[in-house]
Design a protein around this motif. Sequence first.
Motif, PDB file in Angstrom:
ATOM      1  N   PRO A 132      -2.268 -10.871  -3.472  1.00 27.16           N
ATOM      2  CA  PRO A 132      -2.383 -10.249  -4.796  1.00 27.16           C
ATOM      3  C   PRO A 132      -1.441 -10.954  -5.774  1.00 27.16           C
ATOM      4  O   PRO A 132      -0.350 -11.371  -5.395  1.00 27.16           O
ATOM      5  CB  PRO A 132      -1.937  -8.804  -4.544  1.00 27.16           C
ATOM      6  N   GLY A 133      -1.871 -11.127  -7.018  1.00 26.72           N
ATOM      7  CA  GLY A 133      -1.010 -11.730  -8.033  1.00 26.72           C
ATOM      8  C   GLY A 133      -0.016 -10.720  -8.567  1.00 26.72           C
ATOM      9  O   GLY A 133      -0.226  -9.503  -8.474  1.00 26.72           O
ATOM     10  N   PRO A 134       1.100 -11.179  -9.152  1.00 27.01           N
ATOM     11  CA  PRO A 134       2.144 -10.271  -9.623  1.00 27.01           C
ATOM     12  C   PRO A 134       1.642  -9.224 -10.623  1.00 27.01           C
ATOM     13  O   PRO A 134       2.005  -8.052 -10.530  1.00 27.01           O
ATOM     14  CB  PRO A 134       3.170 -11.199 -10.295  1.00 27.01           C
ATOM     15  N   MET A 135       0.805  -9.627 -11.581  1.00 27.84           N
ATOM     16  CA  MET A 135       0.364  -8.680 -12.611  1.00 27.84           C
ATOM     17  C   MET A 135      -0.567  -7.612 -12.030  1.00 27.84           C
ATOM     18  O   MET A 135      -0.511  -6.447 -12.417  1.00 27.84           O
ATOM     19  CB  MET A 135      -0.330  -9.418 -13.764  1.00 27.84           C
ATOM     20  N   THR A 136      -1.401  -8.003 -11.078  1.00 30.05           N
ATOM     21  CA  THR A 136      -2.295  -7.034 -10.440  1.00 30.05           C
ATOM     22  C   THR A 136      -1.502  -6.095  -9.532  1.00 30.05           C
ATOM     23  O   THR A 136      -1.834  -4.917  -9.409  1.00 30.05           O
ATOM     24  CB  THR A 136      -3.412  -7.782  -9.684  1.00 30.05           C
ATOM     25  N   MET A 137      -0.415  -6.595  -8.933  1.00 24.71           N
ATOM     26  CA  MET A 137       0.434  -5.721  -8.115  1.00 24.71           C
ATOM     27  C   MET A 137       1.092  -4.636  -8.961  1.00 24.71           C
ATOM     28  O   MET A 137       1.084  -3.464  -8.587  1.00 24.71           O
ATOM     29  CB  MET A 137       1.508  -6.547  -7.399  1.00 24.71           C
ATOM     30  N   ILE A 138       1.642  -5.015 -10.111  1.00 30.13           N
ATOM     31  CA  ILE A 138       2.338  -3.994 -10.917  1.00 30.13           C
ATOM     32  C   ILE A 138       1.360  -2.982 -11.492  1.00 30.13           C
ATOM     33  O   ILE A 138       1.725  -1.848 -11.789  1.00 30.13           O
ATOM     34  CB  ILE A 138       3.190  -4.599 -12.065  1.00 30.13           C
ATOM     35  N   ASP A 139       0.088  -3.378 -11.595  1.00 36.03           N
ATOM     36  CA  ASP A 139      -0.924  -2.471 -12.144  1.00 36.03           C
ATOM     37  C   ASP A 139      -1.439  -1.498 -11.087  1.00 36.03           C
ATOM     38  O   ASP A 139      -2.242  -0.627 -11.382  1.00 36.03           O
ATOM     39  CB  ASP A 139      -2.089  -3.302 -12.717  1.00 36.03           C
ATOM     40  N   THR A 140      -0.967  -1.638  -9.834  1.00 34.17           N
ATOM     41  CA  THR A 140      -1.451  -0.792  -8.743  1.00 34.17           C
ATOM     42  C   THR A 140      -0.312   0.077  -8.205  1.00 34.17           C
ATOM     43  O   THR A 140      -0.306   0.481  -7.053  1.00 34.17           O
ATOM     44  CB  THR A 140      -2.049  -1.703  -7.626  1.00 34.17           C
ATOM     45  N   LEU A 141       0.686   0.339  -9.071  1.00 33.62           N
ATOM     46  CA  LEU A 141       1.885   1.093  -8.685  1.00 33.62           C
ATOM     47  C   LEU A 141       2.355   1.980  -9.825  1.00 33.62           C
ATOM     48  O   LEU A 141       2.016   1.737 -10.988  1.00 33.62           O
ATOM     49  CB  LEU A 141       3.035   0.116  -8.396  1.00 33.62           C
ATOM     50  N   TYR A 142       3.195   2.957  -9.473  1.00 31.45           N
ATOM     51  CA  TYR A 142       3.933   3.695 -10.496  1.00 31.45           C
ATOM     52  C   TYR A 142       5.391   3.232 -10.405  1.00 31.45           C
ATOM     53  O   TYR A 142       6.018   3.341  -9.350  1.00 31.45           O
ATOM     54  CB  TYR A 142       3.836   5.203 -10.252  1.00 31.45           C
ATOM     55  N   ASP A 143       5.924   2.687 -11.478  1.00 28.38           N
ATOM     56  CA  ASP A 143       7.273   2.119 -11.459  1.00 28.38           C
ATOM     57  C   ASP A 143       8.291   3.131 -11.969  1.00 28.38           C
ATOM     58  O   ASP A 143       8.341   3.458 -13.146  1.00 28.38           O
ATOM     59  CB  ASP A 143       7.300   0.850 -12.334  1.00 28.38           C
ATOM     60  N   ASN A 144       9.128   3.612 -11.043  1.00 32.63           N
ATOM     61  CA  ASN A 144      10.160   4.580 -11.414  1.00 32.63           C
ATOM     62  C   ASN A 144      11.552   3.947 -11.333  1.00 32.63           C
ATOM     63  O   ASN A 144      12.551   4.647 -11.346  1.00 32.63           O
ATOM     64  CB  ASN A 144      10.085   5.799 -10.480  1.00 32.63           C
ATOM     65  N   HIS A 145      11.601   2.599 -11.222  1.00 31.29           N
ATOM     66  CA  HIS A 145      12.897   1.940 -11.037  1.00 31.29           C
ATOM     67  C   HIS A 145      13.182   0.895 -12.116  1.00 31.29           C
ATOM     68  O   HIS A 145      14.176   0.992 -12.839  1.00 31.29           O
ATOM     69  CB  HIS A 145      12.966   1.294  -9.648  1.00 31.29           C
ATOM     70  N   TYR A 146      12.306  -0.087 -12.239  1.00 35.14           N
ATOM     71  CA  TYR A 146      12.560  -1.184 -13.189  1.00 35.14           C
ATOM     72  C   TYR A 146      12.261  -0.790 -14.625  1.00 35.14           C
ATOM     73  O   TYR A 146      12.878  -1.305 -15.553  1.00 35.14           O
ATOM     74  CB  TYR A 146      11.722  -2.419 -12.811  1.00 35.14           C
ATOM     75  N   GLN A 147      11.286   0.131 -14.767  1.00 34.42           N
ATOM     76  CA  GLN A 147      10.894   0.610 -16.123  1.00 34.42           C
ATOM     77  C   GLN A 147      10.449  -0.542 -17.020  1.00 34.42           C
ATOM     78  O   GLN A 147      10.579  -0.476 -18.237  1.00 34.42           O
ATOM     79  CB  GLN A 147      12.066   1.361 -16.790  1.00 34.42           C
ATOM     80  N   SER A 148       9.953  -1.599 -16.415  1.00 31.69           N
ATOM     81  CA  SER A 148       9.494  -2.762 -17.191  1.00 31.69           C
ATOM     82  C   SER A 148       8.454  -3.503 -16.362  1.00 31.69           C
ATOM     83  O   SER A 148       8.755  -3.962 -15.258  1.00 31.69           O
ATOM     84  CB  SER A 148      10.664  -3.698 -17.495  1.00 31.69           C
TER      85      SER A 148
END
Length: 342
Positions: A132-148
């Motif tokens: 998986p590419g980085p952008m598709t990975m971040i789109d398949t998660l809820y980010d409660n740590h980096y906030q970016s």
Amino acid sequence: MKKLLPTSTAGSLPKPCWLAEPEALWSPWKLQGEELLHGKQDALRLSLQQQQLAGIDIISDGEQTRQHFVTTFIEHLSGVDFANRQTVRIRNRYDASVPTVVGPVSRQKPVFVQDARFLRQHTTQPIKWALPGPMTMIDTLYDNHYQSREKLAWEFAKILNQEAKELEAAGVDIIQFDEPAFNVFLDEVNDWGIACLERAIEGLKCETAVHICYGYGIKANTDWKKTLGTEWRQYEQILPKLQKSNIDIISLECHNSRVPLELLSLIRGKKVMVGAIDVATDIIETPEQVADTLRQALQYVDADKLYPCTNCGMAPLPRHIAGAKLNALTAGVQIVRNELLR
């Protein structure tokens, strides 16, 4: 002599019904423990055989050992809590229950390297492995740590680079990054998405590819396509920068899509995996239909840089349909090869 128009699949192939529920994404495994390990290896062998019988030139693992093209990789990382799930909108299209990033993400051990070694032992053909590419990975998660989104993507790029280097050492010839998100977040792709992808391929000597499609043939994607109008021009905004990038091969959806094929001229000089099989329908292409898509692409892509492929993965399709589509791909390619060699 290098083969003219080498064929491959975009990635996934249907799993056998004894391994997982057929025609579904995120399908739970039907086996456990040692049985599951052997079952996955048997499925890998079957997938290899299916591709070889169809005459596919560049072999993939068919993603037989993973439930999903993104989340299976994420499952192996620390900093992500799969019990703590949130509902997010994936690629602005559909809601999904996804895991939460709760701390710094890191990779404790290889994810697919053992599978790649297993496949390498069973074939002398070139192997392509999808991550998986980085952008598709971040789109398949809820980010409660980096906030970016950007910060998290850069962290994933570093992790993907570690995995890619080990896959290369295991004998993989082409490492492909799946980035369907590149067709949605167009400004972010140009701002930092392509740079992130280049971080993921840093130091690799094998060939690298990015696969950018309009998604699996699932209802959420086919419904979205209906809203895109008579011409799909998303590629127009991202291909110029990809043309200047260090990525070797660009994999695009072309057959039965409304992508104007003249957009391929924007990546002149790059190798292009031209999707000549529609994965969003059970209708099996004729070899002549495949050949026609490739002939159109050849107006904009040099023959020595054209790699016939499927539009996307085929995991949600019935196995016999996927097999017939692979046969159609290779038969259509042979028609065009014969024309070029006259």
